[in-house]
Design a protein around this motif. Structure first.
Motif, PDB file in Angstrom:
ATOM      1  N   GLN A  91       0.825  -1.207   0.000  1.00 29.92           N
ATOM      2  CA  GLN A  91       0.000   0.000   0.000  1.00 29.92           C
ATOM      3  C   GLN A  91       0.862   1.260   0.000  1.00 29.92           C
ATOM      4  O   GLN A  91       0.513   2.249   0.621  1.00 29.92           O
ATOM      5  N   ARG A  93       2.243   4.688  -0.791  1.00 28.12           N
ATOM      6  CA  ARG A  93       1.619   5.873  -1.388  1.00 28.12           C
ATOM      7  C   ARG A  93       2.706   6.820  -1.884  1.00 28.12           C
ATOM      8  O   ARG A  93       3.756   6.938  -1.272  1.00 28.12           O
ATOM      9  N   LEU A 152      -5.478  11.188   4.204  1.00 23.70           N
ATOM     10  CA  LEU A 152      -5.146  10.272   3.112  1.00 23.70           C
ATOM     11  C   LEU A 152      -6.241   9.240   2.874  1.00 23.70           C
ATOM     12  O   LEU A 152      -6.442   8.788   1.742  1.00 23.70           O
ATOM     13  N   GLN A 156      -6.772   9.668  -1.285  1.00 29.26           N
ATOM     14  CA  GLN A 156      -5.928   8.917  -2.199  1.00 29.26           C
ATOM     15  C   GLN A 156      -6.165   7.428  -2.053  1.00 29.26           C
ATOM     16  O   GLN A 156      -6.547   6.926  -0.991  1.00 29.26           O
ATOM     17  N   PRO A 158      -4.181   3.683  -2.332  1.00 27.59           N
ATOM     18  CA  PRO A 158      -2.808   3.177  -2.244  1.00 27.59           C
ATOM     19  C   PRO A 158      -2.295   2.722  -3.592  1.00 27.59           C
ATOM     20  O   PRO A 158      -3.041   2.215  -4.420  1.00 27.59           O
ATOM     21  N   ARG A 159      -1.024   2.931  -3.803  1.00 24.14           N
ATOM     22  CA  ARG A 159      -0.360   2.549  -5.064  1.00 24.14           C
ATOM     23  C   ARG A 159       0.596   1.401  -4.779  1.00 24.14           C
ATOM     24  O   ARG A 159       1.465   1.492  -3.932  1.00 24.14           O
TER      25      ARG A 159
END
Length: 481
Positions: A91, A93, A152, A156, A158-159
């Motif tokens: 995860q 970010r 967050l 956003q 997670p990337r």
């Protein structure tokens, strides 16, 4: 009392370990900042509780003990189901760096605020209402970082960053998410490390990966044809998961242990003897230096995590390079103590406090990188034995014996050459009083010894840097490309 202290201190170690292990696993890309922030707040905990107790303003010391026993337990029970590994490496970010920078700024603000409050309360006779206001502001500063996860979670997603899998080095993970690419990474840490030419690590990242991939294919073909050139060692390699027993037979582990013993042991010796050191140099307000070294210790933990992360993340260079720098800084601090020049106490306290604090941000992060996270709790707590062991030897044996010897010399000097009944009677009446030493001679030899030990610790750290350059290049070199 002994049983209560035993249970209390070991309980604190458990909470410390649980928080460290969980957060390092959740933020593998930011191990230095995470450890620095956590250890920094652990160092400031005493000052925070002292300010809270000032609000109670009770002359009964039992209320202080009750607060220490109940308040932390209530916080821990409330958070025990929240603080846990949550697969943070899946995860990652893009805003993590900015978030940690914000927390760093809050830490610096908190340290500055606490130092200011301590100075004001020590110099000025403030009212109870002012103390309540100070404490309310303290709670506001402590709560501010909660804004980050709240913000967050609503803004956003997670990337996922596949490269972070290599940072965890979970050799025992055989779940369905494990791909052939992950199996290939294992070879980089095992067979290929022995077979590849030395010059490969000096090549650019893309060329290095290409050479390693070619070597990987040749090794696989040789193994399939029965021409087994692969020399497998027993147990894991650096960067993989070690048990405590496996780590104890590795030279890298003992280099880290003795480097920590010499470095942190010499710093703890100063903390233990700071009152006598300042008194011997003629300072009356010894508590000022105790408060100062606590703040510098906190800033050292925060700064050690931050700068070691820059060394690792931006340069793929071993984290212990930052520790060697911290130990050289400590060596200069001990030298200032030995010289006893005007203002040397302030400079020495600054340098030793910063260097000592940096140890506790760098070592846990480095241990997790070199020996894995699976048994990080056992590995970390074994390494922390170096701290009391160093204090026992350096403070309990070296510093105290040299101080007592110099104090005895000073006590005997006035009576040499004119021994009479009055002097003998005075000495007899003062037998129960502890001897005091005055002047730079009291801690001159001790400080020089501590300075030399810090240099030895820095040399051990640099040896560890030389031995682990390849590991950090493999771990962090790919993350940069």
């Amino acid at each position: 009392m002994c049983i209560l202290i035993f249970v209390g201190t070991n309980g604190e170690t458990y909470f410390n370990t649980a928080a460290l292990v969980s957060c390092v696993q959740n933020f593998p890309k930011s191990r230095g900042p995470v450890v620095g922030i956590l250890k920094g707040f652990a160092g400031l905990g005493g000052a925070i509780l002292t300010q809270i107790y000032a609000v109670i303003h009770s002359p009964d010391h039992a209320s202080l003990i009750f607060m220490i026993a109940v308040a932390p337990a209530m916080v821990i029970i409330a958070l025990m189901f929240i603080i846990r590994p949550v697969g943070g490496h899946r995860q990652v970010r893009p805003s993590d760096g900015l978030s940690f920078s914000f927390v760093y700024s809050i830490c610096l603000l908190l340290a500055s605020y606490l130092m200011g409050v301590m100075i004001v309360e020590d110099v000025v006779d403030v009212s109870q209402n002012v103390i309540v206001i100070f404490t309310a502001i303290l709670f506001v500063i402590l709560i501010i970082p909660i804004v980050i996860p709240i913000y967050l979670s609503f803004t956003q997603e997670p990337r996922v960053v596949p490269e972070e899998e290599a940072l965890l080095s979970q050799s025992g993970d055989q779940g369905p998410g494990r791909s052939e690419h992950d199996d290939g990474q294992e070879i980089i840490f095992s067979e290929v490390e022995e077979e590849k030419p030395k010059g490969v690590d000096l090549l650019p990242a893309l060329e290095r990966q290409k050479r390693i991939a070619q070597l990987q294919v040749r090794l696989a073909q040789a193994a399939a044809e029965g021409a087994v050139r692969i020399k497998r060692r027993r147990g894991p390699r650096r960067g993989e998961d070690f048990t405590l027993v496996q780590a104890l037979i590795k030279a890298d582990f003992w280099l880290m242990f003795f480097s920590l013993l010499f470095g942190s042991g010499s710093g703890l010796t100063v903390i233990d003897n700071l009152g006598q050191m300042s008194q011997s140099l003629g300072y009356e307000n010894t508590h000022v230096f105790v408060s100062m070294i606590s703040i510098w210790n906190f800033l050292g933990r925060i700064g050690g995590g931050y700068f070691s992360e820059i060394i690792v993340r931006d340069n793929a260079y071993p984290r212990h390079a930052a520790m060697a720098i911290a130990q050289v800084v400590m060596a200069f601090g001990h030298f200032f103590f030995a010289m006893g020049w005007p203002g040397a106490m302030y400079i020495g306290t600054l340098l030793v406090g910063l260097g000592y604090g940096a140890h506790w941000a760098i070592v846990p992060a480095a241990a997790s990188e070199l020996f894995g996270l699976k048994n990080f709790g056992a590995l970390y707590n074994f390494l922390t034995i170096a701290n009391p062991a160093g204090s026992l030897v350096f403070s309990g044996l070296i510093a105290s014996s040299i101080y007592d010897r110099e104090a005895e010399k000073q006590a005997q000097q006035p009576h040499e050459g004119h021994l009479n009944l009055a002097s003998v009677l005075t000495s007899f009446l003062n037998m129960d009083e502890p001897l005091k030493c005055e002047g730079t001679i009291c801690f001159f030899l001790t400080s020089l010894i501590m300075s030399g030990l810090c240099i030895v610790a820095a040399v051990l750290s640099m040896i560890l840097v030389y031995r682990t350059k390849t590991v950090y290049a493999n771990l962090y070199g790919r993350s940069r490309t």
